[in-house]
Every structure is written in structure tokens, then in C-alpha cells.
Scaffold this motif. Structure first.
Motif, mmCIF file in Angstrom:
data_model
loop_
_atom_site.group_PDB
_atom_site.id
_atom_site.type_symbol
_atom_site.label_atom_id
_atom_site.label_comp_id
_atom_site.label_asym_id
_atom_site.label_seq_id
_atom_site.Cartn_x
_atom_site.Cartn_y
_atom_site.Cartn_z
ATOM 1 N N ARG A 1 15.846 -13.424 9.358
ATOM 2 C CA ARG A 1 15.110 -12.180 9.558
ATOM 3 C C ARG A 1 13.739 -12.420 10.188
ATOM 4 N NH1 ARG A 1 14.877 -9.091 4.031
ATOM 5 N NH2 ARG A 1 13.901 -7.546 5.421
ATOM 6 N N ARG A 2 13.365 -13.682 10.323
ATOM 7 C CA ARG A 2 12.085 -14.054 10.926
ATOM 8 C C ARG A 2 10.904 -13.395 10.201
ATOM 9 N NH1 ARG A 2 11.649 -18.453 13.431
ATOM 10 N NH2 ARG A 2 9.785 -17.645 14.494
ATOM 11 N N LEU A 3 10.972 -13.381 8.866
ATOM 12 C CA LEU A 3 9.837 -12.873 8.102
ATOM 13 C C LEU A 3 8.693 -13.880 8.191
ATOM 14 C CD1 LEU A 3 11.645 -11.501 4.909
ATOM 15 C CD2 LEU A 3 10.827 -10.220 6.884
ATOM 16 N N PRO A 4 7.488 -13.437 8.518
ATOM 17 C CA PRO A 4 6.385 -14.359 8.762
ATOM 18 C C PRO A 4 5.739 -14.942 7.521
ATOM 19 C CG PRO A 4 5.627 -12.120 8.987
ATOM 20 C CD PRO A 4 7.106 -12.046 8.760
ATOM 21 N N GLY A 5 6.189 -14.589 6.350
ATOM 22 C CA GLY A 5 5.589 -15.130 5.141
ATOM 23 C C GLY A 5 5.590 -14.106 4.029
ATOM 24 N N PRO A 6 5.113 -14.491 2.867
ATOM 25 C CA PRO A 6 5.083 -13.550 1.739
ATOM 26 C C PRO A 6 4.166 -12.367 2.006
ATOM 27 C CG PRO A 6 3.835 -15.551 1.258
ATOM 28 C CD PRO A 6 4.572 -15.806 2.530
ATOM 29 N N GLU A 7 4.471 -11.267 1.346
ATOM 30 C CA GLU A 7 3.698 -10.043 1.568
ATOM 31 C C GLU A 7 2.252 -10.204 1.143
ATOM 32 O OE1 GLU A 7 3.967 -5.249 0.513
ATOM 33 O OE2 GLU A 7 5.505 -6.655 -0.174
ATOM 34 N N TRP A 8 2.008 -11.002 0.083
ATOM 35 C CA TRP A 8 0.636 -11.172 -0.391
ATOM 36 C C TRP A 8 -0.237 -11.831 0.671
ATOM 37 C CZ3 TRP A 8 -1.471 -15.951 -0.252
ATOM 38 C CH2 TRP A 8 -0.614 -17.054 -0.276
ATOM 39 N N LEU A 9 0.369 -12.705 1.473
ATOM 40 C CA LEU A 9 -0.399 -13.378 2.516
ATOM 41 C C LEU A 9 -0.812 -12.391 3.605
ATOM 42 C CD1 LEU A 9 -1.585 -15.901 3.749
ATOM 43 C CD2 LEU A 9 0.652 -16.415 4.756
ATOM 44 N N SER A 10 0.088 -11.461 3.936
ATOM 45 C CA SER A 10 -0.240 -10.449 4.939
ATOM 46 C C SER A 10 -1.398 -9.573 4.474
ATOM 47 C CB SER A 10 0.991 -9.582 5.219
ATOM 48 O OG SER A 10 0.675 -8.544 6.122
ATOM 49 N N TRP A 11 -1.350 -9.153 3.208
ATOM 50 C CA TRP A 11 -2.441 -8.341 2.668
ATOM 51 C C TRP A 11 -3.747 -9.142 2.615
ATOM 52 C CZ3 TRP A 11 -2.492 -3.277 2.159
ATOM 53 C CH2 TRP A 11 -1.272 -2.593 2.049
ATOM 54 N N THR A 12 -3.631 -10.400 2.212
ATOM 55 C CA THR A 12 -4.818 -11.262 2.131
ATOM 56 C C THR A 12 -5.442 -11.456 3.501
ATOM 57 O OG1 THR A 12 -3.905 -12.455 0.219
ATOM 58 C CG2 THR A 12 -5.669 -13.540 1.465
ATOM 59 N N LEU A 13 -4.600 -11.684 4.504
ATOM 60 C CA LEU A 13 -5.089 -11.872 5.864
ATOM 61 C C LEU A 13 -5.857 -10.650 6.342
ATOM 62 C CD1 LEU A 13 -5.249 -13.318 8.602
ATOM 63 C CD2 LEU A 13 -2.980 -12.377 9.136
ATOM 64 N N HIS A 14 -5.251 -9.476 6.214
ATOM 65 C CA HIS A 14 -5.910 -8.257 6.699
ATOM 66 C C HIS A 14 -7.202 -7.970 5.934
ATOM 67 C CE1 HIS A 14 -1.916 -7.575 8.513
ATOM 68 N NE2 HIS A 14 -2.582 -6.870 9.404
ATOM 69 N N ALA A 15 -7.181 -8.213 4.623
ATOM 70 C CA ALA A 15 -8.383 -7.975 3.820
ATOM 71 C C ALA A 15 -9.510 -8.921 4.244
ATOM 72 C CB ALA A 15 -8.065 -8.160 2.334
ATOM 73 N N CYS A 16 -9.180 -10.199 4.409
ATOM 74 C CA CYS A 16 -10.198 -11.189 4.780
ATOM 75 C C CYS A 16 -10.754 -10.930 6.183
ATOM 76 C CB CYS A 16 -9.608 -12.599 4.706
ATOM 77 S SG CYS A 16 -9.282 -13.190 3.031
ATOM 78 N N VAL A 17 -9.866 -10.577 7.096
ATOM 79 C CA VAL A 17 -10.307 -10.335 8.478
ATOM 80 C C VAL A 17 -11.240 -9.134 8.542
ATOM 81 C CG1 VAL A 17 -9.541 -9.596 10.756
ATOM 82 C CG2 VAL A 17 -8.345 -11.452 9.585
ATOM 83 N N TRP A 18 -10.876 -8.048 7.871
ATOM 84 C CA TRP A 18 -11.720 -6.850 7.922
ATOM 85 C C TRP A 18 -13.019 -7.042 7.149
ATOM 86 C CZ3 TRP A 18 -11.740 -3.243 11.351
ATOM 87 C CH2 TRP A 18 -10.565 -2.963 12.059
ATOM 88 N N LEU A 19 -12.974 -7.792 6.051
ATOM 89 C CA LEU A 19 -14.206 -8.116 5.340
ATOM 90 C C LEU A 19 -15.120 -8.963 6.220
ATOM 91 C CD1 LEU A 19 -12.959 -8.899 1.722
ATOM 92 C CD2 LEU A 19 -14.504 -7.058 2.408
ATOM 93 N N ALA A 20 -14.512 -9.872 6.977
ATOM 94 C CA ALA A 20 -15.300 -10.709 7.888
ATOM 95 C C ALA A 20 -15.955 -9.866 8.972
ATOM 96 C CB ALA A 20 -14.406 -11.783 8.511
ATOM 97 N N VAL A 21 -15.200 -8.937 9.552
ATOM 98 C CA VAL A 21 -15.742 -8.091 10.622
ATOM 99 C C VAL A 21 -16.842 -7.179 10.083
ATOM 100 C CG1 VAL A 21 -15.212 -6.213 12.219
ATOM 101 C CG2 VAL A 21 -13.640 -8.154 12.009
ATOM 102 N N ILE A 22 -16.575 -6.529 8.958
ATOM 103 C CA ILE A 22 -17.558 -5.600 8.386
ATOM 104 C C ILE A 22 -18.831 -6.330 7.984
ATOM 105 C CG2 ILE A 22 -18.029 -4.057 6.440
ATOM 106 C CD1 ILE A 22 -15.021 -3.315 6.513
ATOM 107 N N SER A 23 -18.690 -7.478 7.313
ATOM 108 C CA SER A 23 -19.875 -8.237 6.886
ATOM 109 C C SER A 23 -20.628 -8.802 8.086
ATOM 110 C CB SER A 23 -19.466 -9.374 5.940
ATOM 111 O OG SER A 23 -18.589 -10.290 6.583
#
Length: 202
Positions: free
Chosen positions: A159-181
Motif C-alpha cells: 500500500r506504500r504507507l509512508p509510516g505510522p500515523e503518529w509520525l505524520s502528525w508529529t511531522l506536521h506539528a513540528c514543522v508548523w511550530l517551527a514556522v510559527i516560532s
């Protein structure tokens, strides 16, 4: 323990900063080669030396003029450079090109402001928001590299799943926190600089 004179160039903090600079080059080589886990490990080691050299310089009185210039320069090299390389792997990396532009723009602006203020004899040390920004940026880089590794080693090849769902949420949270900060700390520096310049006006 005795302290090293502050005008000594070859000291532990400056050596660690030099090592961090060399490690940043290694990261820039590993990412295009798709050695994402190795790049992540080297990046974490390099980022860790930033905290160590700052702590050492303050504790043992080894703050030098070279270190005050070289340390933030290397920090900007490794963060901006890594964001650029990860933006090249968008969308899998989670870091869009415009995000890398925001990070670079903020660093260039703050460097210009710091140079002008210190040229006028003012002190423009890093604020807490700037330190938090660095933490979020490093977290975003680690999450992005781990995500890219999962893209190359999917947990479900059919199915070519890119990884666990928690990693996707973590990535988006960290990226947006980085941009906002990043944006917030940049605005904070602008406000502080404006106040300092206003005080210097006759």
C-alpha cells in the motif's frame, strides 16, 4: 578549575563550533544520497554541540569575539541548509519550499539587525523565543528525516504507507511550530531593535 582567557581563539567552544560546521556539510551530503537515518544522527550530534559549546563558554569564561560571530553563523548554516535540502524533497519531507524561504529570511533579517545594533554598541543577545525556535526547527528536521526514511522503507509495501500515523502528525506539528516560532521570534527581534534605536535617538 581555572578559566581560559576570553581572547583565546583556540578553545573548547570554538573547536565544537568548528566540528558542528563540518558535521553540517556531512548532513548536506547524506540527504541527497538518501541516507536519511545517518543524516538524522549526524544532525542531532551537530545540534547537541550547539548547547554544549554555549554552556562551556559561559561556565568557563571562554566567550570570544570569534565565537560570538562564528557560532550563530554555523547555526544558520546547518538549519537553513538542512531546510533547503529537505524542501527539495517536498512533499514527502513535509517541509515546503516557502517554509525554507521563511526560515532563511528570518535568519538574514536578524543577522542584519544584530550587526547594526552591536555596531552601535548595543547588546543583542538571543531571546528565549529564538532558542525555542531553534528547538522546534531541530525537531522538524528530525521528524522530516525520519518520515523520508519511512518513505524509502514503507511499513506496508503493498500500500506504500509512508509510516505510522503518529509520525505524520508529529511531522506536521513540528514543522508548523517551527514556522510559527520562526516568524514570531523574528517579529520580536524587530520590536526590540526598534525600541533600542528609539532610545538612541537624540
Amino acid at each position: 578549575m581555572g578559566t581560559t582567557p576570553s581572547n583565546t581563539i583556540l578553545n573548547v567552544p570554538n573547536v565544537l563550533t568548528s566540528i558542528r560546521f563540518l558535521l553540517s556539510i556531512v548532513v548536506f551530503v547524506l540527504i541527497p544520497l538518501e541516507h536519511y537515518i545517518a543524516a538524522m544522527i549526524v544532525f542531532v550530534i551537530a545540534a547537541s554541540t550547539d548547547w554544549i559549546d554555549g554552556w562551556w563558554a559561559r561556565k568557563y569564561g571562554q566567550v570570544t569575539k570569534l565565537g560570538r560571530m562564528f557560532d550563530p553563523f554555523v547555526d544558520k548554516i546547518i538549519i537553513c541548509g538542512t531546510f533547503i535540502f529537505l524542501a527539495a524533497a517536498w512533499p514527502a519531507s513535509g517541509i515546503a519550499p516557502w517554509m525554507a524561504v521563511v526560515v532563511m529570511g528570518r535568519e538574514m533579517l536578524v543577522t542584519a539587525i544584530r550587526g547594526f545594533i552591536e555596531q552601535q554598541g548595543g547588546d543583542f543577545s538571543a531571546a528565549m523565543s529564538g532558542k525555542l525556535k531553534m528547538v522546534f526547527q531541530c525537531a522538524a528536521v528530525v521528524a522530516s528525516l525520519l518520515t523520508l526514511w519511512y518513505w524509502e522503507h514503507p511499513i506496508d509495501s503493498s500500500r506504500r504507507l509512508p509510516g505510522p500515523e503518529w509520525l505524520s502528525w508529529t511531522l506536521h506539528a513540528c514543522v508548523w511550530l517551527a514556522v510559527i516560532s520562526t516568524v514570531y521570534s523574528g517579529l520580536e527581534y524587530i520590536i526590540v531593535a526598534a525600541r533600542m534605536l528609539r532610545r538612541q535617538e537624540p
